[in-house]
Design an enzyme around this catalytic site. Structure first.
Site, PDB file in Angstrom:
ATOM      1  N   ARG A  84       0.841  -1.186   0.000  1.00  0.00           N
ATOM      2  CA  ARG A  84       0.000   0.000   0.000  1.00  0.00           C
ATOM      3  C   ARG A  84       0.883   1.246   0.000  1.00  0.00           C
ATOM      4  O   ARG A  84       1.867   1.319   0.748  1.00  0.00           O
ATOM      5  CB  ARG A  84      -0.932   0.014   1.217  1.00  0.00           C
ATOM      6  N   HIS A  97       1.545  -0.409 -10.483  1.00  0.00           N
ATOM      7  CA  HIS A  97       0.563  -1.206  -9.745  1.00  0.00           C
ATOM      8  C   HIS A  97       0.224  -2.492 -10.501  1.00  0.00           C
ATOM      9  O   HIS A  97      -0.941  -2.803 -10.751  1.00  0.00           O
ATOM     10  CB  HIS A  97      -0.703  -0.397  -9.471  1.00  0.00           C
TER      11      HIS A  97
END
Length: 302
Positions: free
Chosen positions: A217, A265
């Protein structure tokens, strides 16, 4: 069983066939009377913001492992399950292992510039400690793959559950663990307790030459502190796959910093072929009154 599919429009073509094959008794729809649905399959970007009208729904099954974008929704009172997908876990393990090996072997030290560089012999894997922050499903999968290569593994775990081949420590031992982390892999969820966990003080504890690999994260690391630490060589390099703002703005200093590698990502994706059977099993359990798997703890946020 009538199930509402709420995700980005582009996901429908990919997910609907896999879900229907895994759960043929299901009537899957993208719209309809909220009071008619028994369950919801959800991913961020879908069109449901207010869950109040879905009074019959016995389960909201997330297609993502992370649930921070939905768990704080005050209208969501139905049970929420996160996705634990074996394909996603393997993808994450492969990403972390690939970058850990790159760090371990010093692959970035061989510029293709005509210079013949010798003398830099890396230690063998059993001599290179790797630390994993977060020993959930993704952390355990990553540990299993790295352990097979021979890296000595240390893990930080909020639950404290033992993991084969890993020396597990509680969060309270984080400072001491960081001081030994030559390769640090971050797989913690986004919660109030983990935001900015790696601040300037903690980053300074890393040993000289340490690498950070963060596919967990973007909120875990203080961006400004990381850039300042990289300028001072602690850490020596950061591989970042997640960010506070995505896509990462083109003018963000991470793009131009020589000690940062940005990936967009892509460390781990939920794959319909492996995730649809997981969702189907959980929907059947919820509709038959059995305990739901991977139920989200609202207080913890995951």
């Amino acid at each position: 069983m009538k199930v509402r599919f709420s995700a980005r429009e582009a996901a429908w073509a990919e997910w609907a066939p896999a879900l229907r094959a895994a759960l043929p008794e299901m009537e899957l729809a993208r719209e309809g009377d909220p009071a008619a649905f028994d369950a919801i399959i959800y991913a961020p970007g879908g069109d449901i913001d207010d869950f109040t009208p879905y009074r019959r729904v016995k389960l909201v099954q997330s297609l993502w492992a992370g649930v921070e974008r939905i768990v704080t929704n005050p209208t969501l009172t139905q049970p929420l399950a996160r996705m634990v997908d074996p394909g996603l876990a393997r993808g994450m393990a492969e990403y972390c292992t690939g970058w850990a090996l790159r760090a371990h072997l010093g692959m970035d030290g061989y510029a293709q510039d005509g210079r013949w560089r010798t003398g830099a012999v890396p230690p063998l894997a059993p001599e290179r400690p790797v630390t994993i922050l977060g020993m959930g499903e993704l952390g355990r999968a990553t540990a299993a793959m790295l352990g097979g290569i021979g890296f000595p593994l240390t893990g930080i775990s909020a639950s404290g559950h033992p993991v084969p081949g890993v020396t597990v420590h509680p969060v309270a031992a984080l400072d001491a663990v960081l001081a030994e982390a030559q390769i640090l892999i971050c797989l913690l969820p986004d919660t109030p307790a983990t935001r900015d966990l790696l601040d300037a003080r903690r980053l300074s504890l890393l040993p000289e030459g340490a690498w950070i690999i963060n596919p967990g994260r973007g909120t875990l690391i203080d961006d400004a502190a990381l850039l300042a630490g990289l300028d001072q060589g602690r850490p020596a390099h950061a591989v970042l796959d997640v960010f506070r703002t995505e896509p990462l703005p083109a003018d963000h200093p991470f793009w131009s910093h020589p000690a940062v590698t940005v990936t967009p990502h892509i460390a781990a994706e939920t794959r319909p072929a492996t995730a649809a059977p997981v969702a189907a099993r959980n929907l059947r359990r919820a509709l038959s009154g059995q305990p739901v798997l991977n139920l989200v703890n609202r207080a913890k946020g995951y």
